[in-house]
Design a protein around this motif. Structure first.
Motif, mmCIF file in Angstrom:
data_model
loop_
_atom_site.group_PDB
_atom_site.id
_atom_site.type_symbol
_atom_site.label_atom_id
_atom_site.label_comp_id
_atom_site.label_asym_id
_atom_site.label_seq_id
_atom_site.Cartn_x
_atom_site.Cartn_y
_atom_site.Cartn_z
ATOM 1 N N SER A 269 0.830 -1.213 0.000
ATOM 2 C CA SER A 269 0.000 0.000 0.000
ATOM 3 C C SER A 269 0.861 1.259 0.000
ATOM 4 O O SER A 269 0.558 2.228 -0.701
ATOM 5 C CB SER A 269 -0.929 0.006 1.211
ATOM 6 N N THR B 22 3.971 1.466 -1.148
ATOM 7 C CA THR B 22 4.615 1.514 -2.458
ATOM 8 C C THR B 22 3.670 2.054 -3.519
ATOM 9 O O THR B 22 4.038 2.927 -4.316
ATOM 10 C CB THR B 22 5.118 0.107 -2.854
ATOM 11 N N ASP B 23 2.430 1.551 -3.540
ATOM 12 C CA ASP B 23 1.446 2.006 -4.527
ATOM 13 C C ASP B 23 1.142 3.491 -4.377
ATOM 14 O O ASP B 23 1.061 4.224 -5.361
ATOM 15 C CB ASP B 23 0.155 1.201 -4.406
ATOM 16 N N ARG C 179 2.050 6.766 -6.926
ATOM 17 C CA ARG C 179 1.022 7.701 -7.434
ATOM 18 C C ARG C 179 1.299 9.136 -6.981
ATOM 19 O O ARG C 179 0.427 9.986 -7.071
ATOM 20 C CB ARG C 179 -0.360 7.279 -6.937
#
Length: 75
Positions: free
Chosen positions: A31, A33-34, A38
């Motif tokens: 989470s 990393t994502d 973004r």
């Protein structure tokens, strides 16, 4: 402390199996990393903030700024 040791510590602190702790660890790191990918900063109160830094002269990088509680524990 490496990842395996951290997963073991999570299992002990949360009273879950190592497999459950590994799933939690993977969910958290995935989470973070994502979100950073973004361009979102991720702040965990007391621990710190992960965020992407844009540097035109070099490649992008991820920074971590320690939170107040973490910094205080170092003294």
């Amino acid at each position: 402390m490496n990842e395996s040791e951290l997963v073991t510590a999570i299992a002990e602190h949360a009273s879950v199996t190592k497999e459950g702790a590994q799933k939690m660890f993977s969910a958290i790191t995935g989470s973070i990393t994502d979100a950073v990918a973004r361009d979102e900063a991720v702040t965990v109160d007391g621990l710190g903030t992960f965020q992407k830094r844009h540097r035109p002269e070099t490649t992008n990088t991820v920074t971590f700024t320690a939170g107040k509680t973490l910094r205080a524990s170092l003294h």
